[in-house]
Design an enzyme around this catalytic site. Structure first.
Site, PDB file in Angstrom:
ATOM      1  N   GLU A  58      81.534 134.987  17.931  1.00  0.00           N
ATOM      2  CA  GLU A  58      82.914 134.664  17.565  1.00  0.00           C
ATOM      3  C   GLU A  58      83.752 134.731  18.833  1.00  0.00           C
ATOM      4  O   GLU A  58      83.653 135.707  19.593  1.00  0.00           O
ATOM      5  CB  GLU A  58      83.455 135.648  16.520  1.00  0.00           C
ATOM      6  CG  GLU A  58      84.926 135.364  16.172  1.00  0.00           C
ATOM      7  CD  GLU A  58      85.474 136.185  15.009  1.00  0.00           C
ATOM      8  OE1 GLU A  58      84.783 137.101  14.522  1.00  0.00           O
ATOM      9  OE2 GLU A  58      86.620 135.900  14.594  1.00  0.00           O
ATOM     10  N   ASN A 116      88.662 130.958  15.449  1.00  0.00           N
ATOM     11  CA  ASN A 116      89.603 131.232  14.351  1.00  0.00           C
ATOM     12  C   ASN A 116      90.706 130.174  14.303  1.00  0.00           C
ATOM     13  O   ASN A 116      91.332 129.885  15.320  1.00  0.00           O
ATOM     14  CB  ASN A 116      90.229 132.613  14.545  1.00  0.00           C
ATOM     15  CG  ASN A 116      89.207 133.726  14.399  1.00  0.00           C
ATOM     16  OD1 ASN A 116      88.805 134.070  13.293  1.00  0.00           O
ATOM     17  ND2 ASN A 116      88.745 134.260  15.524  1.00  0.00           N
ATOM     18  N   GLU A 148      86.533 129.503  11.569  1.00  0.00           N
ATOM     19  CA  GLU A 148      86.863 130.621  10.684  1.00  0.00           C
ATOM     20  C   GLU A 148      88.293 130.484  10.176  1.00  0.00           C
ATOM     21  O   GLU A 148      89.229 130.322  10.953  1.00  0.00           O
ATOM     22  CB  GLU A 148      86.685 131.965  11.405  1.00  0.00           C
ATOM     23  CG  GLU A 148      85.242 132.243  11.781  1.00  0.00           C
ATOM     24  CD  GLU A 148      84.987 133.695  12.164  1.00  0.00           C
ATOM     25  OE1 GLU A 148      85.894 134.535  12.045  1.00  0.00           O
ATOM     26  OE2 GLU A 148      83.846 133.982  12.583  1.00  0.00           O
ATOM     27  N   ASP A 178      86.967 133.746   6.338  1.00  0.00           N
ATOM     28  CA  ASP A 178      87.115 134.990   7.112  1.00  0.00           C
ATOM     29  C   ASP A 178      87.879 136.045   6.302  1.00  0.00           C
ATOM     30  O   ASP A 178      88.658 135.710   5.410  1.00  0.00           O
ATOM     31  CB  ASP A 178      87.889 134.654   8.393  1.00  0.00           C
ATOM     32  CG  ASP A 178      87.696 135.680   9.501  1.00  0.00           C
ATOM     33  OD1 ASP A 178      86.957 136.653   9.290  1.00  0.00           O
ATOM     34  OD2 ASP A 178      88.286 135.487  10.582  1.00  0.00           O
ATOM     35  N   GLU A 235      81.285 141.754   9.051  1.00  0.00           N
ATOM     36  CA  GLU A 235      81.892 142.047  10.362  1.00  0.00           C
ATOM     37  C   GLU A 235      82.221 143.534  10.413  1.00  0.00           C
ATOM     38  O   GLU A 235      82.336 144.193   9.385  1.00  0.00           O
ATOM     39  CB  GLU A 235      83.137 141.184  10.605  1.00  0.00           C
ATOM     40  CG  GLU A 235      84.303 141.515   9.693  1.00  0.00           C
ATOM     41  CD  GLU A 235      85.609 140.804  10.063  1.00  0.00           C
ATOM     42  OE1 GLU A 235      85.583 139.700  10.624  1.00  0.00           O
ATOM     43  OE2 GLU A 235      86.661 141.383   9.754  1.00  0.00           O
TER      44      GLU A 235
HETATM   45  P1  C2E Z   1      88.898 138.599  12.897  1.00  0.00           P
HETATM   46  O1  C2E Z   1      88.733 137.118  13.026  1.00  0.00           O
HETATM   47  O2  C2E Z   1      88.588 139.196  11.574  1.00  0.00           O
HETATM   48  O3  C2E Z   1      88.011 139.201  14.072  1.00  0.00           O
HETATM   49  C1  C2E Z   1      87.284 140.380  13.997  1.00  0.00           C
HETATM   50  C2  C2E Z   1      88.003 141.518  14.645  1.00  0.00           C
HETATM   51  O4  C2E Z   1      87.259 142.718  14.429  1.00  0.00           O
HETATM   52  C3  C2E Z   1      88.120 141.396  16.170  1.00  0.00           C
HETATM   53  O5  C2E Z   1      89.313 142.038  16.594  1.00  0.00           O
HETATM   54  C4  C2E Z   1      86.939 142.231  16.642  1.00  0.00           C
HETATM   55  O6  C2E Z   1      87.059 142.684  17.969  1.00  0.00           O
HETATM   56  C5  C2E Z   1      86.982 143.372  15.653  1.00  0.00           C
HETATM   57  N1  C2E Z   1      85.712 144.072  15.530  1.00  0.00           N
HETATM   58  C6  C2E Z   1      84.496 143.562  15.719  1.00  0.00           C
HETATM   59  N2  C2E Z   1      83.536 144.451  15.503  1.00  0.00           N
HETATM   60  C7  C2E Z   1      84.153 145.603  15.157  1.00  0.00           C
HETATM   61  C8  C2E Z   1      83.673 146.916  14.790  1.00  0.00           C
HETATM   62  O7  C2E Z   1      82.472 147.206  14.731  1.00  0.00           O
HETATM   63  N3  C2E Z   1      84.616 147.831  14.468  1.00  0.00           N
HETATM   64  C9  C2E Z   1      85.948 147.551  14.504  1.00  0.00           C
HETATM   65  N4  C2E Z   1      86.799 148.531  14.184  1.00  0.00           N
HETATM   66  N5  C2E Z   1      86.427 146.315  14.837  1.00  0.00           N
HETATM   67  C10 C2E Z   1      85.539 145.360  15.161  1.00  0.00           C
HETATM   68  P2  C2E Z   1      90.312 141.307  17.587  1.00  0.00           P
HETATM   69  O8  C2E Z   1      89.565 140.626  18.660  1.00  0.00           O
HETATM   70  O9  C2E Z   1      91.339 142.331  17.934  1.00  0.00           O
HETATM   71  O10 C2E Z   1      90.950 140.196  16.686  1.00  0.00           O
HETATM   72  C11 C2E Z   1      91.809 140.508  15.626  1.00  0.00           C
HETATM   73  C12 C2E Z   1      92.179 139.269  14.840  1.00  0.00           C
HETATM   74  O11 C2E Z   1      92.984 138.379  15.649  1.00  0.00           O
HETATM   75  C13 C2E Z   1      90.965 138.445  14.444  1.00  0.00           C
HETATM   76  O12 C2E Z   1      90.391 139.014  13.321  1.00  0.00           O
HETATM   77  C14 C2E Z   1      91.612 137.093  14.183  1.00  0.00           C
HETATM   78  O13 C2E Z   1      92.161 137.046  12.884  1.00  0.00           O
HETATM   79  C15 C2E Z   1      92.764 137.061  15.191  1.00  0.00           C
HETATM   80  N6  C2E Z   1      92.381 136.192  16.321  1.00  0.00           N
HETATM   81  C16 C2E Z   1      91.653 136.493  17.415  1.00  0.00           C
HETATM   82  N7  C2E Z   1      91.514 135.416  18.215  1.00  0.00           N
HETATM   83  C17 C2E Z   1      92.178 134.391  17.615  1.00  0.00           C
HETATM   84  C18 C2E Z   1      92.402 132.999  17.928  1.00  0.00           C
HETATM   85  O14 C2E Z   1      91.947 132.452  18.941  1.00  0.00           O
HETATM   86  N8  C2E Z   1      93.163 132.265  17.024  1.00  0.00           N
HETATM   87  C19 C2E Z   1      93.655 132.816  15.879  1.00  0.00           C
HETATM   88  N9  C2E Z   1      94.355 132.036  15.055  1.00  0.00           N
HETATM   89  N10 C2E Z   1      93.455 134.106  15.556  1.00  0.00           N
HETATM   90  C20 C2E Z   1      92.731 134.888  16.397  1.00  0.00           C
HETATM   91 MG    MG Z   2      87.008 138.411  10.373  1.00  0.00          MG
HETATM   92 MG    MG Z   3      87.464 135.732  12.631  1.00  0.00          MG
HETATM   93 MG    MG Z   4      89.102 140.619  10.103  1.00  0.00          MG
END
Ligand code: C2E
Ligand code: MG
Ligand code: MG
Ligand code: MG
Length: 290
Positions: A58, A116, A148, A178, A235
């Site tokens: 991802e 995403n 996603e 997602d 996830e």
């Molecule tokens: P998401 O799409 O549900 O992404 C998964 C989030 O869970 C990511 O946080 C990831 O780093 C985190 N994660 C993964 N494995 C674990 C784990 O084992 N434990 C815990 N506690 N967390 C874990 P991140 O990178 O901070 O992203 C947060 C949200 O921001 C994403 O949730 C997504 O909704 C959004 N996002 C990130 N990049 C983009 C993008 O390019 N465009 C858009 N529209 N949204 C984005």
């Molecule tokens: Mg997710």
């Molecule tokens: Mg995602």
């Molecule tokens: Mg999430």
């Protein structure tokens, strides 16, 4: 004016400047950061739970700001929406994800990168062609991209979302639901959308081995995915016991800190090499059942 407080980022793989907690990020800060190329993609692996094989990743947006340090997406995605930057930002994620995929496909056949998409992207009728152009230009097959979409995004304008998702699906891209379980969606509406994958939100995965209610949600979500011929993805898997339990109930794919955090491109490539050559079998071997 919308303003967000800066929080320290959990990114351990890069040297993060210590953010000043009182700093407020403005739209102009973000516009300047984007124009200066400070926003980039990190990649978190997704593996097949039965074999440990790498199936994809991802792409997760990060902002490495000289002023604020490493900023997590929760702090700037909504600001990007406001600034009219969400489409160029998503296309940037797509280009970086597609270039990683192009470089990995020879050694990891079937590799697929997920990006995403927010509601703004689904409401824009030119998006399916824009996405196709990025993949065609880099000679990457459509089946190597997963898009996603959160259930809340899909439900925000059902008619537009349905139209865009169908056009994306017809072009061969995979569509993933997602954060499943966190919205208030109608299952009958979601079931009509062309989802290939159901991604169970990490809030249900963490603690699911000790909390019976969470475990019921997780097993039900896996059953729903299988009933609709979707791949079940978990996830936020933070330990191997949870990974093995998910595998035992038929969850197909996993992602989380137990496997790896999100990594910058070069570290992801190293990780992949190491994982495929040495680590995966020893790390994931299910203990003998007594
Ligand atoms: P998401 O799409 O549900 O992404 C998964 C989030 O869970 C990511 O946080 C990831 O780093 C985190 N994660 C993964 N494995 C674990 C784990 O084992 N434990 C815990 N506690 N967390 C874990 P991140 O990178 O901070 O992203 C947060 C949200 O921001 C994403 O949730 C997504 O909704 C959004 N996002 C990130 N990049 C983009 C993008 O390019 N465009 C858009 N529209 N949204 C984005
Ligand atoms: Mg997710
Ligand atoms: Mg995602
Ligand atoms: Mg999430």
């Amino acid at each position: 004016r919308e303003a967000l407080m800066v929080q320290p980022c959990d990114c351990k793989s890069m040297r993060c400047a210590e953010p000043r907690k009182t700093d407020v990020i403005t739209i102009d800060d973000l516009k300047e950061g984007f124009a200066n190329g400070e926003i980039f993609a990190m990649f978190q692996p997704k593996i097949l739970l039965t074999t440990g094989k790498l199936v994809g990743c991802e792409a997760l947006a990060r902002w490495n700001s000289p002023k604020f340090g490493m900023v997590a997406p929760d702090r700037f995605i909504s600001l990007a929406e406001e600034a009219g930057l969400i489409k160029p930002l998503t296309l940037l994620m797509l280009r970086e994800a597609t270039e990683l995929t192009r470089d990995l496909l020879p050694t990891v056949p079937g590799f697929s990168a997920a990006v995403n998409f927010s509601a703004t992207l689904l409401a824009d009728p030119t998006v399916p062609e824009d996405v196709e152009t990025i993949l065609v230009d880099r000679k990457v097959p459509g089946s190597s991209l997963m898009i996603e979409v959160t259930e809340t995004t899909a439900m925000s304008d059902v008619a537009k979302a349905m139209d865009t998702l169908l056009r994306l699906r017809i072009k061969g891209f995979g569509i993933s639901m997602d954060d499943f379980g966190t919205g208030y969606s109608s299952m009958s509406v979601l079931a009509q959308m062309p989802f290939c994958e159901l991604k169970i939100d990490r809030t249900f995965i963490k603690g699911c081995l000790v909390d019976q209610d969470l475990w019921k949600v997780v097993t039900s979500a896996v059953a729903i995915a299988r009933a609709y011929n979707m791949k079940a993805v978990a996830e936020g898997i933070e330990d191997l016991e949870t990974l093995w339990a998910l595998e035992s109930i038929g969850c197909h794919i996993g992602q989380g800190y137990a496997i790896s955090k999100a990594l910058p491109r070069s570290e992801f490539l190293q990780w992949t090499d190491n994982w495929e050559r040495r680590v995966r079998d020893s790390l994931l071997r299910i203990p003998e059942r007594k």
